[in-house]
Every structure is written in structure tokens, then in C-alpha cells.
Design an enzyme around this catalytic site. Structure first.
Site, PDB file in Angstrom:
ATOM      1  CB  CYS A   1      -0.921  -0.032   1.224  1.00 28.91           C
ATOM      2  SG  CYS A   1      -1.832   1.500   1.445  1.00 28.91           S
TER       3      CYS A   1
ATOM      4  CG  ASN B   1     -13.131  10.217  -4.311  1.00 29.94           C
ATOM      5  OD1 ASN B   1     -14.214  10.783  -4.420  1.00 29.94           O
ATOM      6  ND2 ASN B   1     -11.998  10.770  -4.717  1.00 29.94           N
TER       7      ASN B   1
ATOM      8  N   GLY C   1     -14.449   6.571  -7.920  1.00 32.47           N
ATOM      9  CA  GLY C   1     -13.093   6.716  -8.455  1.00 32.47           C
ATOM     10  C   GLY C   1     -11.999   6.554  -7.424  1.00 32.47           C
TER      11      GLY C   1
ATOM     12  CG  HIS D   1      -7.398   8.625   0.453  1.00 32.57           C
ATOM     13  ND1 HIS D   1      -7.527   7.318   0.058  1.00 32.57           N
ATOM     14  CD2 HIS D   1      -7.750   9.374  -0.615  1.00 32.57           C
ATOM     15  CE1 HIS D   1      -7.920   7.276  -1.204  1.00 32.57           C
ATOM     16  NE2 HIS D   1      -8.085   8.519  -1.637  1.00 32.57           N
TER      17      HIS D   1
END
Ligand code: AMP
Ligand code: ZN
Length: 116
Positions: free
Chosen positions: A6, A89, A95, A102
Site C-alpha cells: 500500500c 472517495n 473513483g 483517505h
């Protein structure tokens, strides 16, 4: 827990560089690499949570803290009075490109609504 693949876990552990604007034991905030406005900062919990979809009750405190720190960063970046937007998001239709929870803190220009 960190996810070894990640990118935001790597930023949280200073394994890849970022322009950090705030950090404490729980949270890191850094400038977006591809800013969509004069101020575009990403706030993340240091622990790997994929998205809002996976939140559990014990995450409630850090989500509140991220918003309180957003207020402080908005003041530091001089957008508290002009206004700003916080966006998370979540999933394909929104998207979401990075699967580490976050929050985008965006401001410094007039933001249109509704989003595209
Ligand atoms: P999202 O589309 O909501 O998943 O947003 C991911 C955001 O992370 C995008 O605005 C990217 O520009 C930003 N981003 C991706 N990689 C980095 C990086 N290494 N440093 C800073 N921002 C990044
Ligand atoms: Zn992660």
C-alpha cells in the site's frame, strides 16, 4: 497493521517521500502529488483501513480526529474563511484509486457542485 503493497502505508512509515504538513501518532497529512486545487492535502490514519466501507466501531475516534485536524490545517493553509471541501472517495463509482482510507482536503478556489 500495514499493508506491504500500500502506497499510503509506505508514506505513513516514511518509506517513500511526501510533503508532510501534519503528523502525530495516529494520523499523517501530506500534499497531493497531483493537486486539483491550490490547496489539496490528503489525510490518512496510519493504520491500514481500505475505505469507509470497512470502518468498525473502534475507528470512530480517529475519523473524528482527522476532521478536527482538517480544521487546523485549513486554518494553517488560510482557507478556513474562504471555505474548503473534505471528500472520501469510496469504491469504483467514486473513483477511489488508493485502497487506504483517505480524506481529501481541497480549497483555495471556488469549488463547483455537484461533483462530476
Ligand atoms: P482517490 O482517487 O480518492 O483514491 O485519491 C487518491 C489521491 O492520492 C489522488 O488525488 C492522487 O493524486 C494521490 N496520490 C497518489 N499517490 C500519491 C503520492 N505518492 N503522494 C501524494 N499523493 C498521492
Ligand atoms: Zn495502507
Amino acid at each position: 497493521m500495514a499493508d506491504k503493497d500500500c502506497i499510503f502505508c509506505k508514506i505513513a512509515r516514511h518509506k517513500i517521500p511526501s510533503k508532510i504538513v501534519y503528523e502525530d501518532e495516529d494520523i499523517i497529512a501530506f500534499r497531493d502529488i497531483d493537486p486539483k486545487a491550490p490547496v489539496h492535502i490528503i489525510l490518512i490514519p496510519k493504520t491500514h483501513i481500505p475505505s469507509i466501507k470497512e470502518l468498525i466501531e473502534t475507528d470512530e475516534k480517529i475519523i473524528g480526529k482527522i476532521h478536527r485536524i482538517s480544521q487546523k490545517i485549513a486554518e494553517d493553509e488560510s482557507i478556513a474563511q474562504s471555505g474548503f471541501r473534505i471528500v472520501a472517495n469510496t469504491g469504483p463509482d467514486a473513483g477511489q484509486a488508493v485502497a487506504h482510507l483517505h480524506f481529501h482536503l481541497i480549497g483555495g478556489r471556488k469549488l463547483s457542485w455537484p461533483p462530476g
